[in-house]
Write an enzyme that holds these catalytic residues in place. Structure first.
Site, PDB file in Angstrom:
ATOM      1  N   ASP A  89       0.839  -1.191   0.000  1.00  0.00           N
ATOM      2  CA  ASP A  89       0.000   0.000   0.000  1.00  0.00           C
ATOM      3  C   ASP A  89       0.878   1.246   0.000  1.00  0.00           C
ATOM      4  OD1 ASP A  89       0.652  -0.908   2.713  1.00  0.00           O
ATOM      5  OD2 ASP A  89      -0.456   0.866   3.384  1.00  0.00           O
ATOM      6  N   GLU A 152      -0.038  -0.817   5.737  1.00  0.00           N
ATOM      7  CA  GLU A 152       0.970  -0.256   6.623  1.00  0.00           C
ATOM      8  C   GLU A 152       0.814   1.256   6.776  1.00  0.00           C
ATOM      9  OE1 GLU A 152       4.962   1.360   7.820  1.00  0.00           O
ATOM     10  OE2 GLU A 152       3.713   1.827   6.077  1.00  0.00           O
TER      11      GLU A 152
END
Length: 470
Positions: A89, A152
């Site tokens: 991400d 994250e």
């Protein structure tokens, strides 16, 4: 057995770069509006995870996808497991890019794209290090597991879910920071400040917006203000132009009779280092705070424009703190949301705090300091406690030895405000991939990774993984 790791990486440079470019094309920003059972953080993070796992399947690793939250790529045998943690991400690309952030471009030896340095580039370097060891059929006494995350940059919900289903590695590292090593990370907590929005006076704040994520310095902000008379609006317009001329920001204003729309552009930075940015939202609030707003708007603008503006260490709020080993507390005001049609506004303050203080202490002191302005406080998001692995730990010693041998530079322990997956393990650290002296463009427009640094990191990772797992 002497292995020429540089030769092995050089032989795979083209493949490594091709795989990374494909990965960078995936717009893996979290999108809560598109969350489904199949895409727990939106389609982008899911697709980035699947793309990364597909490389492991192609190359003959053992691969597992855990419900599109996270997954792993694994090889080797043994009772212990070395964990490597990366994430697919990315933070929102935002504005001011010179190129398409999701169409990777190589220019002057640099690869430009969102995620090139945080964290797809370093993850690919670590993956190719594993791939080299596997293809050389080198003997291992431990399992090596690359854990691939997809949340994250937000709430770490990916790892919460993953570890409900999978065992925890015994020790390891995350290629998601800088060399020579990060063996300490400050605590990370967001305090949400809520203030009522009702306001009625000569100046009415109808809307104020700034920031995209708690861990990014806002690069843009806008406010919509209604005045009683056209003369008041004229005067504000002139004052705003003068304000822009003497401060390190740019902006513009538009008129709709007695309503003014203000826009400010600042400079982005990672939320762990807010002092390197110019917070567009607090600069705008600082300007508006000089006017006679009422009630909730007055409180919102005063807190943002006086207590938070240009205060990166929480001194005005009374929460500044410094630990001899872990350093100074930092504060980033990352999200501002004021809408007169909502009951309450939001200011998100993200703190990176050292050992010796706590989230409860920070919240209590803030409440004592600005409670008179009608605020209510809450802890939002994922709260992470301070983390430290001693320099004498064999994991830290080995990684520093590898770094020193490949660079000729002395390796020293480092403690940062950023939060990495390294802290998921009691014996977990962050290791690369940014080298000392390199320009940090994480969470900024025109993010890039120097290709020579990427390949050099892959060499270091290959040697490090082999030494830790052989």
């Amino acid at each position: 057995m002497a292995i020429d790791w540089q030769k092995e990486v050089d032989a795979r440079k083209d493949d490594l770069l091709d795989d990374l470019k494909e990965l960078l094309k995936v717009k893996s920003e979290r999108d809560d509006d598109k969350i489904t059972a199949d895409a727990p953080f939106g389609p982008g993070p899911r697709d980035g995870l699947k793309q990364m796992l597909s490389y492991g399947e192609r190359d003959g690793f053992t691969v597992k996808n855990v419900d599109n939250y996270a997954g792993h790529i694994e090889f080797g045998e043994g009772e212990e497991t070395l964990g490597i943690f990366g994430h697919m991400d990315v933070v929102p690309a935002g504005d001011d890019w010179d190129t398409d952030p999701y169409d990777p471009v190589v220019k002057d030896g640099k690869l430009f794209a969102r995620g090139s340095s945080d964290d797809k580039g370093p993850s690919i370097a670590a993956y190719y290090a594993m791939k080299i060891i596997k293809e050389l059929n080198l003997p291992l006494s431990k399992k090596v597991r690359f854990v691939v995350g997809s949340d994250e940059e937000s709430g770490w919900g990916d790892m919460d879910h993953y570890f409900e289903k999978e065992e925890t590695p015994d020790f390891g590292f995350s290629p998601d920071a800088e060399f020579p090593i990060i063996n300490g990370e400050k605590g990370n907590v967001s305090i949400e400040v809520h203030i009522e929005t009702a306001n009625d006076g000569d100046y009415v704040l109808e809307q104020f917006q700034g920031g995209l994520r708690a861990n990014m310095v806002p690069t843009s902000a806008f406010a919509r203000v209604k005045t009683v008379t056209a003369e008041q609006a004229d005067a504000m317009d002139i004052a705003f132009s003068e304000y822009l001329g003497i401060n390190p920001i740019t902006g513009s204003s538009d008129r709709e009779e007695n309503t003014i729309i203000f826009r400010v552009a600042g400079k982005g930075s990672h939320g762990a280092s807010p002092q390197f940015g110019h917070n567009a939202a607090t600069w705008l609030a600082n300007f508006l705070d000089k006017y006679d707003f009422a009630d909730g708007a007055k409180n919102f603008l005063h807190v943002a424009g006086s207590y938070i503006h240009e205060d990166f260490y929480g001194k005005n709020l009374g929460v500044d703190f410094k630990d001899p080993k872990m350093g100074q507390l930092t504060m980033n005001a990352g999200i501002f949301d004021f809408d007169i049609n909502k009951d309450h506004s939001l200011i998100n303050l993200n703190f990176r705090y050292p050992q010796g203080t706590s989230a409860d202490t920070i919240q209590a002191v803030i409440n004592d300091t600005i409670g008179e302005y009608g605020v209510s406080l809450s802890i939002g998001g994922h709260h992470m406690l301070p983390h430290y692995v001693p320099q004498e730990d064999p994991l830290v010693e080995t990684l520093l030895d590898v770094y020193e041998e490949h660079t000729g530079e002395k390796g020293e322990e480092q403690i940062i405000g950023g939060g990495t997956y390294g802290r998921l393990l009691e014996r977990g650290v962050a290791f690369g991939a940014m080298f000392p002296g390199a320009k940090d463009t994480m969470h900024q427009a025109n993010e890039f990774m120097v290709l020579d640094d990427l390949y050099r990191a892959a060499v270091i990772y290959a040697d490090a993984i082999y030494r830790l797992a052989k």
